[in-house]
Design a protein around this motif. Sequence first.
Motif, PDB file in Angstrom:
ATOM      1  N   SER A  97      50.737  98.660  53.540  1.00  0.00           N
ATOM      2  CA  SER A  97      49.322  97.982  53.334  1.00  0.00           C
ATOM      3  C   SER A  97      50.130  96.405  53.665  1.00  0.00           C
ATOM      4  O   SER A  97      51.544  96.601  53.768  1.00  0.00           O
ATOM      5  CB  SER A  97      49.207  97.340  51.419  1.00  0.00           C
ATOM      6  OG  SER A  97      49.889  96.684  50.994  1.00  0.00           O
ATOM      7  N   VAL A  98      49.181  95.927  54.479  1.00  0.00           N
ATOM      8  CA  VAL A  98      49.914  94.305  54.725  1.00  0.00           C
ATOM      9  C   VAL A  98      49.319  92.949  54.567  1.00  0.00           C
ATOM     10  O   VAL A  98      47.918  93.373  54.715  1.00  0.00           O
ATOM     11  CB  VAL A  98      50.865  94.215  56.019  1.00  0.00           C
ATOM     12  CG1 VAL A  98      48.999  93.738  56.850  1.00  0.00           C
ATOM     13  CG2 VAL A  98      51.195  93.234  56.846  1.00  0.00           C
ATOM     14  N   ALA A  99      49.929  92.272  54.177  1.00  0.00           N
ATOM     15  CA  ALA A  99      48.652  90.838  53.087  1.00  0.00           C
ATOM     16  C   ALA A  99      48.812  89.467  53.676  1.00  0.00           C
ATOM     17  O   ALA A  99      50.684  89.724  54.583  1.00  0.00           O
ATOM     18  CB  ALA A  99      48.673  90.518  52.400  1.00  0.00           C
ATOM     19  N   VAL A 100      48.992  88.880  54.709  1.00  0.00           N
ATOM     20  CA  VAL A 100      49.072  87.333  55.077  1.00  0.00           C
ATOM     21  C   VAL A 100      48.322  86.864  54.144  1.00  0.00           C
ATOM     22  O   VAL A 100      47.104  86.557  53.756  1.00  0.00           O
ATOM     23  CB  VAL A 100      48.040  86.753  56.030  1.00  0.00           C
ATOM     24  CG1 VAL A 100      49.064  85.863  57.096  1.00  0.00           C
ATOM     25  CG2 VAL A 100      48.129  88.069  57.717  1.00  0.00           C
ATOM     26  N   ILE A 101      49.124  85.189  53.474  1.00  0.00           N
ATOM     27  CA  ILE A 101      49.258  84.404  52.572  1.00  0.00           C
ATOM     28  C   ILE A 101      49.268  83.371  53.307  1.00  0.00           C
ATOM     29  O   ILE A 101      50.412  83.022  53.970  1.00  0.00           O
ATOM     30  CB  ILE A 101      50.407  85.396  51.257  1.00  0.00           C
ATOM     31  CG1 ILE A 101      50.326  86.056  51.289  1.00  0.00           C
ATOM     32  CG2 ILE A 101      49.975  84.297  50.424  1.00  0.00           C
ATOM     33  CD1 ILE A 101      49.112  87.031  50.474  1.00  0.00           C
ATOM     34  N   ASP A 102      48.331  82.534  52.915  1.00  0.00           N
ATOM     35  CA  ASP A 102      48.934  81.260  53.160  1.00  0.00           C
ATOM     36  C   ASP A 102      49.648  79.999  52.070  1.00  0.00           C
ATOM     37  O   ASP A 102      50.396  81.256  51.016  1.00  0.00           O
ATOM     38  CB  ASP A 102      47.810  80.350  53.429  1.00  0.00           C
ATOM     39  CG  ASP A 102      46.378  79.970  51.907  1.00  0.00           C
ATOM     40  OD1 ASP A 102      47.049  79.934  50.908  1.00  0.00           O
ATOM     41  OD2 ASP A 102      45.599  80.118  52.452  1.00  0.00           O
TER      42      ASP A 102
END
Length: 411
Positions: A97-102
């Motif tokens: 999995s990959v996630a973009v976090i602000d």
Amino acid sequence: MSVGIRHDDLRRRNRAMVISAVRRAGQPSRTEIAATTGLSHSTISAISADLIQEGILTESKASEPTALKRGRPQIGLALNPEAAAVLTVVLSLNFLSVAVIDYAGQVIAEEQQRLDTLVMPREELIGECMAIVRRRLQDPDLDVGSVARIAMGIQGITDSHARAMLWSPITPLTDIPFADILEREFGIPATMENDCNMMAVALQWRDPNRYRDNFIAILLSHGIGMGLVLKGQLFTGTHSSGGEFGHMIHRPGGALCRCGRRGCVEAYAGNYAIWRSAMGISEDAAPTDVGDADMRALAAKARLEEGPEREAYRRAGEALGFGLGSLFALIDPAPVAMVGVSAAAFDLIEPALRKAIAQTAGGQHSESISFDTEPNELPLIREGCAMRALTFVDQEIFAPGVQARAGKHVA
């Protein structure tokens, strides 16, 4: 010259304290930051003005408790979500999995996929990891220049420099320098983290009252892992991520473990081990992947009646208890978080676990040991990776006052 250096160091430290206070509190007022940090109101006003001008912080509406106070409502400070972003990558058994976090810590995009990690060739496994990151970075809604850090968490042993996967039960492959590969591919600083260590980091942020100075996070899933915090600091070895609780020996020459050795704690308490025992499969049989649904069904049957299913959980609790008891003999009892699908069956595990602890030198205060459970490890691993990356941005990019954003990376 030395006076200038001291002034710069002080400025950096004070900026770091203000940013950290905002990250921990959410939307604190300047008065609340002063109470937390011990800095003067004038110093905080000057620093916050700079951080707002630089786009790192924003002013926000006062939180409800502040708004209820007498006098003029105080303005809160908040992290500017657009100041930077980080990417988290989590690789576990047959899952990526990959996630973009602000910058404020919120997930703004994510992607998940199934992989057959046990049989994938080296280049294919690396290629899939790079491809999923590339797809996120190619998202037209993402400002690639804002991405300041990539943090990758993996089930297995990582090196102490957070650069490489040394060994993992999810693949026969070893010594993959994922952090270096990510940096070469995308030009973004990266780290390679042990998944259980990241669970511990997340718990420390989520509940700092319970998980503060000394605590343990135990993964009860396909494998058994541990994240250990001592005196407020994450424990790692001199050469590796350390904390390989699951591969401590429970019974010399005993059941076959996924690591290839015999008698490990995991060989009695991992999902495959509990399944193997409940199904009457030989302890010499090669470990197999058992689905979460199958484990939940097994636990449900164990709750209904005495039988091999309940006995399998008892044996798991015994192995975990003797392991924890030995650990507590060294560090004294500490709060424990049980994480993963088998944590949902902790009611079946706990009696034998406590009984085993009580038989060890670390069990003098066994009744005072407290356990919490969290049945899903992915959010914790991802959150830990995100906080690891975001605090790096706080301390190493924004605190020094460098007039640059995430596009000018610090290695």
